[in-house]
Design a protein around this motif. Sequence first.
Motif, PDB file in Angstrom:
ATOM      1  N   TRP A 154       0.856  -1.186   0.000  1.00  0.00           N
ATOM      2  CA  TRP A 154       0.000   0.000   0.000  1.00  0.00           C
ATOM      3  C   TRP A 154       0.892   1.236   0.000  1.00  0.00           C
ATOM      4  CZ3 TRP A 154      -4.196  -0.947   4.363  1.00  0.00           C
ATOM      5  CH2 TRP A 154      -4.914  -2.102   4.033  1.00  0.00           C
ATOM      6  N   HIS A 214       2.494  -0.054   3.632  1.00  0.00           N
ATOM      7  CA  HIS A 214       1.988  -1.167   4.445  1.00  0.00           C
ATOM      8  C   HIS A 214       1.962  -2.436   3.592  1.00  0.00           C
ATOM      9  CE1 HIS A 214      -0.417  -3.356   7.337  1.00  0.00           C
ATOM     10  NE2 HIS A 214      -1.304  -3.628   6.404  1.00  0.00           N
ATOM     11  N   PRO A 259       0.153  -5.757   3.076  1.00  0.00           N
ATOM     12  CA  PRO A 259      -1.045  -6.478   3.505  1.00  0.00           C
ATOM     13  C   PRO A 259      -0.847  -7.981   3.592  1.00  0.00           C
ATOM     14  CG  PRO A 259      -1.290  -5.726   1.244  1.00  0.00           C
ATOM     15  CD  PRO A 259       0.003  -5.182   1.734  1.00  0.00           C
TER      16      PRO A 259
END
Length: 766
Positions: free
Chosen positions: A511, A539, A541
Motif C-alpha cells: 500500500w 503497508h 497487507p
Amino acid sequence: MSVSQSAQQGAIMILTHNLGFPRIGAQRELKKALEAYWNEKSTAEQLLAAANSIQAANWKIQQQAGIDLIPVGDFSLYDHVLDMTMLLGAIPRRFDADYPKPLDLYFAMARGNAKQPAMEMTKWFNTNYHYIVPEFDADTEFKLASTKLFEEIKAAQACGITPKPVLVGPLSYLYLGKETIAGFDRLQLLPRLLPVYQQILQEMASLGVTWVQIDEPILTLDLDHGWAESFLPAYQTLATTGCKLMLATYFGSVTHHAATLATLPVAGLHLDLCRAPEQLDHFSGSDFTDKVLSLGIIDGRNIWRADLSAKLKTLLHTLSARKSPVWIAPSCSLLHCPVDLTQESQLDAEIRNWLAFSVQKLQEISTLARGLNQGQASISAELASADQAIQSRRESTRIHNPVVRQRVAALGASDYARSHSFTERQKAQRQRFSLPLLPTTTIGSFPQTSAIRQTRAAFKKGDISHLDYLAAMRAEIGDVIRKQEALELDVLVHGEPERGDMVEYFGEQLWGYAFTEHGWVQSYGSRCVKPPILYGDVHRPEAMTVEWLAYAQSLTKKPVKGMLTGPVTMLMWSFVRDDQPHAQTALQLALAIRDEVRDLEKAGIGMIQIDEPAFREGLPLRKAEWQDYLDWAVKAFRVASANVQDETQIHTHMCYSEFHDILPAIAALDADVITIETSRSRMELLDAFAKFSYPNEIGPGVYDIHSPRIPDAAEMLALLQKAAATIDPRHLWVNPDCGLKTRNWPETSAALEKMVNCAKNMRGIL
Ligand code: GLN
Ligand code: ZN
C-alpha cells in the motif's frame, strides 16, 4: 512596479530553457531501435534514422511547450559522456583495432565485445543514470574527432528551433573520468583538453550558435585541491570563442564555490533551486549581476506537480530585487524524469492530478514565464488548477495510515540488532548449511527470456488465468533449479521470473505505491527503469515472495536464497514523496520487508538476500551530509533484516564499486554475506575491505554481467586468486557481479560453468 509592467516596457523578458530532454522516447522507441540493431535485426542506417526521428520529435515537443532555448547534444545513442569522449577523440588505446563500422567502435566502448571488456560504467552523481567513465593516462591526446554534435545543430536549425548545444564542461569531463595508471593526475590533461573545447565552441559559433550550455555539475561536490582553482584559467581560455556560455550546475548547492563562480567569464549560471533552494538568495546578490541567472525551479528529479503559486511568488520576489536577466528552467536535465503524463490512461485520476512528467514540467516552466512576462492574470487558470491539485494531495486520506505511523514510532533498540554477534551466527550457519570453501552462488535473477516476459504481460492483461500463470512460473523456477543443480552451484536462487523489476514487483504489493504504464527513465544504454510512485504510508497487507521461494526450496536439497529488495533501494528507485523526510519513508519500507523476512524464515528459507544496490547512490554529494544519511539508511536495513535466528543467513548485494569511503556503514549493516561488484574494477575494492578488516563474509563479483562477453577462465581465476590473497578465503564467496536477467541462456550457462570450475580449481590450490 510590477514585473508585467516592466516586461511591457521591454525591460526584462524572462526566457525559458531546458537542460536536457529524455532520449528514450515516450514509447521507448530508442530502446527498441538499439536492441534491434544489436541483435542484427536492423542496420546502422535504420538505427540512425530512428534516433533522428526521436530527436526531431523531442525538439518539437519542447518547442510546442513554449521553451525558448532548446538543448541539442543532450541526445545520445548510449550515453552523453561517451559521446563527449568520441567528440574529444579520447578513445582508450585498447580500442585501437580497426572497426569496420563507426558505430562498432562506439558500442564496443560502451558494451565490450569478444576482444575487449567494456569501459567502466558508474552512476551519474546520486542518480540512477550510469555514464561510461572516460579513461586517462599520461599519453591521452585529445582532438576534435566527431561531427555528430555539429550535424545535430544543423538538423535542429533546419527544424526551425534555436539550438542551445550542451557540453559536459572540461573540468567535469576530466573529473568524472579515471586514471588507468597509478600516480597519474588527470587534471594535468587540462591544457591539452582546452584547445579542443575552443575548437568545438568556435565551430558552433560559425554555425550561428549563440548560447552554449556547459555542464559543470562537479561544482556541487567538495573538490580536492587544484580542481576548483582550475576553473578560472580554464574558462578564461574559453571566453573568446564567440559563444555565450551558460554554466550549468545541478543536484546540489554550489554556494561553497560562489567566490570562484563570481569571477568566471561566463555569460550565465544555472542553479538547481529544487535540491538547494537557499542558493537563490546567495546568487541573486550583486556579484552576479553581470550574468544571466538560470533558475532551476521545476524539479527535474521527481514527478510531483509544482506548486505554481508558490514558485511564482519566489520568482516575483527575486525579480523585484534583480535588474539583470533571469531564465527559468528545470532544476537539471529531464533525463531523470519520464516523458509524458498524457501517455498514462490507467493511473488513478486523483493521483494522476498530483503529477507532472517532462512535457508537463516544460509547460509549467513556460506558464511561469508567461505569468512573469504578461502578468499573473494571463495564467490564472493554470494557477487555479495547480492550487487545487496541491490542496488535494495535502488532504487526501489515501496518504496517511495511522497503523504504520504507530509501528514506526514504537521501534526500539532491540529491533535494530541481531541477537548474537557475527562470529556466533557464522558458527550456527556453517553447521546448518555445511557449504564448501568458496561457495558459489548467483545474485538472484536468471535470463528473462521473451517467453517469461510474454507470460507476465499476458497475466497482467488478464489473457491467461491465475492457474496458468502459476504453472508457467513454476515451470520456469523448476527449470532454473535444475540448471543450477547441473551447474553444481552451491547456493541456488529461484531466478525471479515473476519480477519485471526489483522495485516495482514489491511496490505493486504494498500500500502507498502507484504505478505508471510508460513512466520509463533511462538507467544505462537501452536499459530503462520504471520507478513506481511512492505517494503514501507503506503497508504490506500479505506475503509477497513466500509462495515462489517455498516452491523453489521444495525442489532441491541445496539451500535456496530468498530474494528481497531493501528499504533504501525501494526508496531510491522510486519517485518518492516530498511531504515527509526520507528517513521516515525508509523505516516504513523497512517494516514491510521485515515482515516478509519473518515469513520467509518461517517457511524454511534459510538464506535471505536483501538487495541494496542503491545504497551508495543515496549518499549526499557533500561529505558533511553523509553521516546523517548513513545513520538512517543503516538503521532501515537493520530494521528489515535483524529479526531472524542466528542460523538464518542474511545476504545483501550492492552493485558498483565505489564504496571504499563508507565501509564502516557497510559493516554496520551486519549482513552475514555481502556480494559486490568488483570485476570491472579488477578487485580494487577488495583491498579497501581488507584494510578495513571487514568482519563478515564477502562475494566479490568475478565477472561482469553487464557485457555479453563470456568471461575468460584464466581472467576469472586471476581475479579469484587476487581476492583470496586479500581476504581470508574462509570468508569468500564466488559469484557474478550482479543479477543475470539481462543476459541470455547460452551466455549465462557458459559463464557460470566456467565460474564454478574456477571455484573448484581454486579450492584445489588453497
Ligand atoms: N537480485 C537482483 C537480480 O539479480 C539484484 C539486481 C541488482 O543488484 N540490481 O536481478
Ligand atoms: Zn547488482
